[in-house]
Enzyme design. Structure first.
Site, PDB file in Angstrom:
ATOM      1  N   GLU A 160      -6.602  11.421   9.033  1.00 12.77           N
ATOM      2  CA  GLU A 160      -7.692  10.931   9.518  1.00 12.77           C
ATOM      3  C   GLU A 160      -8.753  11.625  10.301  1.00 12.77           C
ATOM      4  O   GLU A 160      -8.950  11.202  11.580  1.00 12.77           O
ATOM      5  CB  GLU A 160      -7.360   9.557  10.277  1.00 12.77           C
ATOM      6  CG  GLU A 160      -6.790   8.419   9.203  1.00 12.77           C
ATOM      7  CD  GLU A 160      -6.134   7.237  10.202  1.00 12.77           C
ATOM      8  OE1 GLU A 160      -6.699   7.215  11.287  1.00 12.77           O
ATOM      9  OE2 GLU A 160      -5.652   6.512   9.533  1.00 12.77           O
ATOM     10  N   ASN A 201      -4.942  13.566   4.781  1.00  8.27           N
ATOM     11  CA  ASN A 201      -4.797  12.033   4.583  1.00  8.27           C
ATOM     12  C   ASN A 201      -5.801  11.540   5.427  1.00  8.27           C
ATOM     13  O   ASN A 201      -5.901  11.555   6.552  1.00  8.27           O
ATOM     14  CB  ASN A 201      -3.387  11.592   4.764  1.00  8.27           C
ATOM     15  CG  ASN A 201      -2.973  10.344   4.288  1.00  8.27           C
ATOM     16  OD1 ASN A 201      -3.420   9.928   3.293  1.00  8.27           O
ATOM     17  ND2 ASN A 201      -2.663   9.095   5.250  1.00  8.27           N
ATOM     18  N   HIS A 237      -6.742   1.407   1.858  1.00  5.48           N
ATOM     19  CA  HIS A 237      -6.480   0.073   2.583  1.00  5.48           C
ATOM     20  C   HIS A 237      -7.777  -0.853   2.292  1.00  5.48           C
ATOM     21  O   HIS A 237      -8.834  -0.600   2.676  1.00  5.48           O
ATOM     22  CB  HIS A 237      -6.403   0.128   4.035  1.00  5.48           C
ATOM     23  CG  HIS A 237      -5.251   0.904   4.574  1.00  5.48           C
ATOM     24  ND1 HIS A 237      -3.884   0.202   4.301  1.00  5.48           N
ATOM     25  CD2 HIS A 237      -5.079   2.024   4.984  1.00  5.48           C
ATOM     26  CE1 HIS A 237      -3.155   1.001   4.959  1.00  5.48           C
ATOM     27  NE2 HIS A 237      -3.656   2.170   5.334  1.00  5.48           N
ATOM     28  N   GLU A 265      -1.511   4.810   0.674  1.00  6.22           N
ATOM     29  CA  GLU A 265      -0.968   3.732   1.739  1.00  6.22           C
ATOM     30  C   GLU A 265      -1.913   2.347   1.152  1.00  6.22           C
ATOM     31  O   GLU A 265      -2.384   1.651   1.841  1.00  6.22           O
ATOM     32  CB  GLU A 265      -1.649   3.945   3.242  1.00  6.22           C
ATOM     33  CG  GLU A 265      -1.234   5.209   3.711  1.00  6.22           C
ATOM     34  CD  GLU A 265      -1.553   5.543   5.127  1.00  6.22           C
ATOM     35  OE1 GLU A 265      -2.146   4.604   5.810  1.00  6.22           O
ATOM     36  OE2 GLU A 265      -1.609   6.575   5.678  1.00  6.22           O
ATOM     37  N   ASP A 267      -2.964  -0.982   0.057  1.00  5.21           N
ATOM     38  CA  ASP A 267      -2.576  -2.667   0.017  1.00  5.21           C
ATOM     39  C   ASP A 267      -4.136  -3.224  -0.223  1.00  5.21           C
ATOM     40  O   ASP A 267      -5.076  -2.320   0.287  1.00  5.21           O
ATOM     41  CB  ASP A 267      -2.114  -2.793   1.561  1.00  5.21           C
ATOM     42  CG  ASP A 267      -2.727  -2.476   2.690  1.00  5.21           C
ATOM     43  OD1 ASP A 267      -3.964  -2.018   2.702  1.00  5.21           O
ATOM     44  OD2 ASP A 267      -2.064  -2.063   3.703  1.00  5.21           O
TER      45      ASP A 267
END
Length: 449
Positions: A160, A201, A237, A265, A267
């Protein structure tokens, strides 16, 4: 990116329901014709999940080992976890995950070396010169990556680094070491383990936008300078119904730079309560992400950020939202699971309906406790029910309400009262009881009949 939920709701377990000839819930162990990992491997892809090492037992461990060929430690390899005090290391949780993966023929993605969150206080509260912090960061990377040299397939080296507008995030590392801290970190990681793939990432970089373009330009520059960079991680996300339309295009443009791309990641959250319509849309969204990855040769695979809703970070961070993963809190596969399988070329038979029983301990004292069982249906209904379980530590029911309960030894059987046998599609009923315990009060598995 984020922490997996700190508590796995260990007091909630569900059984399988059958009524007559109608199959109401497929056991999680037979969710698809082949485990997701086998389907992914047939396409040369990773199908991963973030995990909590201490939970890799029982049903959680069985699903994690069976369905996935990559594991990512949710928290165990972050700086604050491995070095809470300077020079004092705790590798227990990280080792547990790596050992589990090796025992199950899985690969591990290290997560993460440099991030602006979940750092130890001694680091964030320190007063560092550029030279001092550079030495500390280099030592941290050399120590952690070196410990797992040859055992981890990839590392999220920097996590990030960008703001939403594409500017660099102001962090301890950026402000003290300068913008080139990313190149330094990658170089130090390569020296510590030349065989591991090195990634940057970030989140909200799934589609083509200012943030993903900044990441693109950084990777392009690093490649041109000869800095070791093997891939980019798109966290993903996402929100139900909002998969970026430029996802595949974005994956392809990074691949065209000569780097791998991983969805790291995934979801897809929704406003609660979950409804059939929302779950259907969520399944379509999961399939869209999977399809975008499968369509690009250099997209190495997809990792879900926790495979069960009971281990998801979403409800704690976004109040009123959740149900973001492929399995529900009772380890039953959701439509999203079947959509993933189909995108990987598998065939599944989604359950035509499902009812489940959830056992919970609502209060407990030195010799007794109050328990509750909730029976809920979604896509099916019941005209009567019977809940059975076996106590594991000598517990005894002393009083029950809203059900007729009998106990013989450790075995308990509860049937509906005359007024609450009907459970409609989308509805639920509960019954409660008081019990006695001594020494321990483990939660039993409940089955319905």
């Amino acid at each position: 990116m984020r922490s997996l939920r700190s508590g796995l709701l260990t007091s909630l377990l569900a059984g399988v329901v059958t009524a007559g000839s109608l199959l109401l819930a497929a056991p999680a162990s037979h969710a698809a014709d082949a485990p997701l990992r086998d389907l992914a491997e047939a396409k040369g892809r990773a199908m991963g999940t973030a995990v909590t090492g201490s939970k890799l037992t029982g049903t959680y461990g069985e699903i994690a080992g069976r369905e996935f060929n990559w594991l990512t430690p949710g928290n165990a390899m972050k700086w604050g976890s491995v070095e809470p005090s300077r020079g004092s290391y705790d590798w227990a949780e990280a080792d547990r995950i790596v050992d589990f993966a090796e025992a199950h023929g899985q690969r591990v993605r290290g997560h993460t070396l440099l991030w602006h969150q979940q750092n130890p206080g001694w680091l964030t509260n320190g007063s560092w010169t550029r030279e001092q912090l550079g030495a500390v960061v280099q030592d941290h990377i050399a120590t952690e990556v070196g410990r797992y040299k040859g055992r981890l397939a990839a590392w999220d080296v920097v996590n990030e680094p960008f703001n939403e507008d594409g500017t660099y995030r102001r962090t301890l590392f950026h402000d003290t070491l300068g913008q080139d801290y990313i190149a330094q970190a990658l170089t130090w990681a390569r020296a510590a383990d030349p065989g591991a793939k090195l990634y940057i990432n970030d989140y909200n970089v799934e589609g083509v936008n200012a943030k993903s373009t900044a990441l693109y330009n950084l990777v392009k520059s690093l490649k041109e300078r000869g800095v070791p960079i093997d891939g980019v991680g798109l966290q993903a996300h996402l929100i139900v119904g909002q998969v970026p339309s430029t996802l595949q295009q974005n994956i392809q443009r990074f691949a065209d730079l000569g780097v791998d791309v991983a969805v790291t990641e995934l979801d897809i959250r929704m406003q609660l309560p979950a409804t059939q319509a929302k779950l259907t849309q969520q399944a379509a969204d999961y399939k869209a992400v999977m399809n975008a990855c499968v369509a690009v040769a250099r997209c190495t695979g997809v990792t879900v950020w926790g495979f069960t809703d009971s281990d998801s970070w979403i409800p704690d961070t976004f109040p009123g939202e959740g149900a973001a993963t492929p399995y529900d809190e009772n380890y039953q596969p959701k439509p999203a699971y079947h959509a993933i399988a189909e995108a990987l070329g598998g065939t599944t038979t989604p359950p035509t309906g499902a009812c489940s029983a959830t056992y919970s301990v609502t209060s407990q004292w030195n010799t007794g406790y109050t328990g509750q069982v909730r029976i809920a249906c979604s896509g099916a209904s019941l005209s009567s029910w019977k809940a059975d379980w076996t106590f594991g530590a000598g517990q005894r029911i002393t009083q029950a309400w809203n059900a007729n309960c009998t106990q013989s030894g450790a075995k308990v059987s509860c049937t509906n009262a005359p007024y609450n046998g009907s459970v409609p599609d989308g509805g639920s009923v509960t019954f409660g009881f008081n019990g006695s315990w001594s020494g321990s009060n483990p939660v039993p598995v409940v089955t319905l009949g």
